[in-house]
Design a protein around this motif. Structure first.
Motif, PDB file in Angstrom:
ATOM      1  N   PHE A   1       0.860  -1.183   0.000  1.00  0.00           N
ATOM      2  CA  PHE A   1       0.000   0.000   0.000  1.00  0.00           C
ATOM      3  C   PHE A   1       0.895   1.231   0.000  1.00  0.00           C
ATOM      4  CE2 PHE A   1      -2.704   3.114   2.341  1.00  0.00           C
ATOM      5  CZ  PHE A   1      -3.774   3.129   1.456  1.00  0.00           C
ATOM      6  N   MET A   2       0.634   2.139  -0.928  1.00  0.00           N
ATOM      7  CA  MET A   2       1.393   3.391  -1.045  1.00  0.00           C
ATOM      8  C   MET A   2       2.917   3.167  -1.008  1.00  0.00           C
ATOM      9  SD  MET A   2      -0.923   6.144   0.983  1.00  0.00           S
ATOM     10  CE  MET A   2      -0.340   5.822   2.592  1.00  0.00           C
ATOM     11  N   PRO A   3       3.450   2.304  -1.875  1.00  0.00           N
ATOM     12  CA  PRO A   3       4.901   2.093  -1.867  1.00  0.00           C
ATOM     13  C   PRO A   3       5.652   3.407  -2.103  1.00  0.00           C
ATOM     14  CG  PRO A   3       3.878   1.140  -3.848  1.00  0.00           C
ATOM     15  CD  PRO A   3       2.766   1.537  -2.923  1.00  0.00           C
ATOM     16  N   SER A   4       6.748   3.585  -1.398  1.00  0.00           N
ATOM     17  CA  SER A   4       7.667   4.728  -1.530  1.00  0.00           C
ATOM     18  C   SER A   4       7.067   6.075  -1.114  1.00  0.00           C
ATOM     19  CB  SER A   4       8.223   4.845  -2.962  1.00  0.00           C
ATOM     20  OG  SER A   4       8.865   3.649  -3.315  1.00  0.00           O
ATOM     21  N   ALA A   5       5.844   6.069  -0.620  1.00  0.00           N
ATOM     22  CA  ALA A   5       5.234   7.341  -0.195  1.00  0.00           C
ATOM     23  C   ALA A   5       5.895   7.842   1.086  1.00  0.00           C
ATOM     24  CB  ALA A   5       3.744   7.149   0.048  1.00  0.00           C
ATOM     25  N   HIS A   6       5.924   9.169   1.259  1.00  0.00           N
ATOM     26  CA  HIS A   6       6.344   9.758   2.535  1.00  0.00           C
ATOM     27  C   HIS A   6       5.103   9.985   3.397  1.00  0.00           C
ATOM     28  CE1 HIS A   6      10.325  10.222   0.873  1.00  0.00           C
ATOM     29  NE2 HIS A   6      10.750  10.649   2.047  1.00  0.00           N
TER      30      HIS A   6
ATOM     31  N   ARG B   1      -9.353   3.338  -4.333  1.00  0.00           N
ATOM     32  CA  ARG B   1      -7.924   3.615  -4.214  1.00  0.00           C
ATOM     33  C   ARG B   1      -7.254   2.614  -3.280  1.00  0.00           C
ATOM     34  NH1 ARG B   1      -7.867   5.868  -8.276  1.00  0.00           N
ATOM     35  NH2 ARG B   1      -6.989   7.877  -8.823  1.00  0.00           N
ATOM     36  N   ALA B   2      -7.896   1.447  -3.153  1.00  0.00           N
ATOM     37  CA  ALA B   2      -7.336   0.422  -2.266  1.00  0.00           C
ATOM     38  C   ALA B   2      -6.011  -0.070  -2.821  1.00  0.00           C
ATOM     39  CB  ALA B   2      -8.317  -0.738  -2.144  1.00  0.00           C
ATOM     40  N   GLY B   3      -5.126  -0.462  -1.946  1.00  0.00           N
ATOM     41  CA  GLY B   3      -3.839  -1.020  -2.365  1.00  0.00           C
ATOM     42  C   GLY B   3      -3.988  -2.487  -2.735  1.00  0.00           C
ATOM     43  N   ARG B   4      -2.813  -3.151  -2.922  1.00  0.00           N
ATOM     44  CA  ARG B   4      -2.823  -4.574  -3.273  1.00  0.00           C
ATOM     45  C   ARG B   4      -3.665  -5.351  -2.262  1.00  0.00           C
ATOM     46  NH1 ARG B   4       2.944  -4.896  -4.177  1.00  0.00           N
ATOM     47  NH2 ARG B   4       3.264  -6.246  -2.392  1.00  0.00           N
ATOM     48  N   GLY B   5      -4.461  -6.300  -2.759  1.00  0.00           N
ATOM     49  CA  GLY B   5      -5.267  -7.105  -1.851  1.00  0.00           C
ATOM     50  C   GLY B   5      -6.418  -6.316  -1.245  1.00  0.00           C
ATOM     51  N   GLY B   6      -6.797  -5.200  -1.874  1.00  0.00           N
ATOM     52  CA  GLY B   6      -7.955  -4.427  -1.405  1.00  0.00           C
ATOM     53  C   GLY B   6      -7.692  -3.671  -0.109  1.00  0.00           C
ATOM     54  N   ARG B   7      -6.421  -3.361   0.172  1.00  0.00           N
ATOM     55  CA  ARG B   7      -6.102  -2.701   1.444  1.00  0.00           C
ATOM     56  C   ARG B   7      -6.676  -1.289   1.511  1.00  0.00           C
ATOM     57  NH1 ARG B   7      -2.296  -6.261   0.645  1.00  0.00           N
ATOM     58  NH2 ARG B   7      -1.076  -7.162   2.365  1.00  0.00           N
TER      59      ARG B   7
ATOM     60  N   THR C   1     -18.411   1.229   1.017  1.00  0.00           N
ATOM     61  CA  THR C   1     -17.839  -0.090   0.739  1.00  0.00           C
ATOM     62  C   THR C   1     -17.360  -0.207  -0.703  1.00  0.00           C
ATOM     63  OG1 THR C   1     -20.008  -0.940   0.146  1.00  0.00           O
ATOM     64  CG2 THR C   1     -19.305  -1.223   2.445  1.00  0.00           C
ATOM     65  N   GLY C   2     -17.747   0.731  -1.566  1.00  0.00           N
ATOM     66  CA  GLY C   2     -17.290   0.668  -2.962  1.00  0.00           C
ATOM     67  C   GLY C   2     -18.090  -0.316  -3.794  1.00  0.00           C
ATOM     68  N   GLU C   3     -19.233  -0.754  -3.278  1.00  0.00           N
ATOM     69  CA  GLU C   3     -20.021  -1.749  -4.023  1.00  0.00           C
ATOM     70  C   GLU C   3     -20.959  -1.103  -5.034  1.00  0.00           C
ATOM     71  OE1 GLU C   3     -21.562  -3.302  -0.482  1.00  0.00           O
ATOM     72  OE2 GLU C   3     -20.301  -5.098  -0.492  1.00  0.00           O
ATOM     73  N   ARG C   4     -21.321   0.178  -4.751  1.00  0.00           N
ATOM     74  CA  ARG C   4     -22.311   0.822  -5.632  1.00  0.00           C
ATOM     75  C   ARG C   4     -21.636   1.683  -6.681  1.00  0.00           C
ATOM     76  NH1 ARG C   4     -24.889   4.520  -2.655  1.00  0.00           N
ATOM     77  NH2 ARG C   4     -23.904   4.015  -0.690  1.00  0.00           N
ATOM     78  N   LYS C   5     -21.042   2.799  -6.228  1.00  0.00           N
ATOM     79  CA  LYS C   5     -20.496   3.759  -7.184  1.00  0.00           C
ATOM     80  C   LYS C   5     -19.291   4.439  -6.550  1.00  0.00           C
ATOM     81  CE  LYS C   5     -22.374   7.098 -10.435  1.00  0.00           C
ATOM     82  NZ  LYS C   5     -23.172   8.304 -10.541  1.00  0.00           N
ATOM     83  N   PRO C   6     -18.166   3.749  -6.532  1.00  0.00           N
ATOM     84  CA  PRO C   6     -17.030   4.295  -5.793  1.00  0.00           C
ATOM     85  C   PRO C   6     -16.447   5.571  -6.403  1.00  0.00           C
ATOM     86  CG  PRO C   6     -16.412   2.274  -6.924  1.00  0.00           C
ATOM     87  CD  PRO C   6     -17.891   2.434  -7.120  1.00  0.00           C
TER      88      PRO C   6
END
Ligand SMILES: CC(C)(COP(=O)(O)O)[C@@H](O)C(=O)NCCC(=O)NCCSC(=O)CCC(=O)O
Ligand code: A3P
Ligand code: MG
Length: 371
Positions: A46-51, A193-199, A309-314
């Motif tokens: 999630f957010m690799p290399s971010a500060h 905007r979830a990261g890998r694996g829906g994080r 939850t992002g199920e309707r209209k994220p």
């Protein structure tokens, strides 16, 4: 909400500011404090290399009832009243069988993560009694800490097993300095905007001001690959020049800090304001033809019934350009992202709970005239 239906992790992070002394002169030098930023590993899911500020996911050990005998009573101002709070703090946690309130456990989490990720220990002597919240906090004197090698070994133990943090505190006869952390904000990762694996993360942001020079930190060479103490406007400059990438919530909070050149003023504001309440914000994405925006509560386009939850209209979409969407709106509270390091906050709504709006620091070259 039932935790099984909650598609995100619960986390805490701390905006750690250190300095003070109030030497004021013109421009950026007028800032008398620095904040701690950590660079996440490029291998992060999630957010690799971010500060970001130090922080991470809460662990069951942060809710352990065994903390109770160690912790100081809250200062009266904190105990009194029931200001509006995000669900994160209010949720009952019968699954943990814990009497520890969320407002305590998430502070312990933020302090534990700051030790794991940066090696900075925000502790106070267990026999210190009630804290003096009106003043910025101080770290333990070096004499109360074990030698560096031993502390490093404790740090690795806590990283492997968060429950070891309680053992460390007992060993040092200290307690996490929980009341030095003041509730500042709460950000929920946007659906979409979830990261890998829906994080996704519901993250409590705390402010902690240390009235002393920034303490030495060290990264853990795993989750965190670098750290820096930086004045808030300098962090914005580094973002603008593409030296670092700061995610939108942390960018927003750094622009808020830019209102406070002096640590004492920041501390006073943060400590008093925290008593007013806090609201969870989940940005809603609006994709335009030449970039996108993160709409925030209070903006006239923010949905009345956001899709948590992002199920309707994220996400919302438009064929228009950002410039045209902005021209049409009267009530603005949004982060406009034209590309990775070209970000601007547009806000003209009154912040809730006596909070403060970010300074309008467009990261396009030549626009930071207020720094
Ligand atoms: C929750 C974290 C502390 C990370 O936890 P970890 O266990 O991995 O150490 C960290 O993610 C954090 O501070 N989160 C705060 C808020 C948040 O989730 N921000 C994510 C925003 S993502 C985003 O906005 C994408 C940007 C875009 O392109 O739109
Ligand atoms: N060497 C490494 N490189 C990248 N990420 C690492 C890492 N060691 C640990 N992590 C990740 O850091 C996260 C733990 O963060 P925190 O303790 O701050 O909550 C975990 O992410 P996940 O929880 O996404 O798996 C873990 O996988
Ligand atoms: Mg972390």
């Amino acid at each position: 909400m039932n935790s099984r239906l909650r598609p995100w992790r619960e986390a805490a992070t701390v905006v750690l500011a250190a300095g003070g002394g109030g030497e004021a002169s013109g421009g950026r030098a007028a800032f008398d404090y620095e904040v701690l930023l950590l660079r996440r590993s490029p291998r992060s899911a999630f957010m690799p290399s971010a500060h970001v500020f130090p922080g991470g996911v809460a662990d069951a050990a942060d809710f352990s009832p065994e903390w109770l005998p160690l912790l100081p009573a809250p200062p009266p101002a904190v105990r009194a009243g029931g200001p509006p709070r995000p669900p994160l703090f209010a949720a009952e946690r019968p699954e943990l069988g814990s009497p520890l309130p969320g407002e305590v456990a998430f502070r312990i989490c933020a302090i534990r993560e700051t030790f794991e990720e940066a090696g900075v220990l925000l502790l106070a002597p267990a026999d210190q009694g009630r804290p003096a919240p009106g003043r910025p906090a101080r770290l333990l004197p070096a004499g109360r800490l074990p030698p560096a090698a031993e502390l490093g070994e404790w740090r690795r133990r806590v990283q492997r097993q968060p429950g070891a943090f309680l053992q460390l505190c007992r060993h040092l006869r200290c307690a996490p300095n929980i009341w030095a952390l003041h509730e500042w904000s709460d950000w929920l990762t946007p659906a979409g905007r979830a990261g890998r694996g829906g994080r996704r993360y519901d993250t409590a942001f705390y402010l902690c001001c240390l009235g002393q020079r920034p303490p030495p930190a060290s990264h853990d060479q795993q989750e965190v690959t670098a750290y820096q103490w930086t004045k808030p406007p300098e962090a914005i400059e580094l973002f603008k020049s593409q030296d670092i990438w700061i995610p939108p919530p942390q960018f927003y909070e750094l622009c808020r800090l830019c209102n406070f050149p002096l640590l004492h003023d920041l501390h006073k504001f943060g400590f008093e304001r925290a008593l007013e309440g806090c609201e969870r914000w989940m940005p809603v994405l609006l994709i335009a033809s030449d970039g996108y925006m993160q709409l925030l509560p209070g903006d006239e386009l923010y949905p009345e019934d956001p899709d948590f939850t992002g199920e309707r209209k994220p996400m919302l979409t438009t064929n228009k350009k950002i410039e045209d969407v902005l021209k049409e709106a009267a009530r603005l509270h949004r982060i406009v992202i034209q590309d990775l390091n070209n970000v601007a906050i547009h806000v003209n709504v009154q912040p809730k709970y006596k909070h403060i709006n970010p300074l309008p620091l467009n990261t396009k070259t030549g626009n930071n005239s207020r720094l």
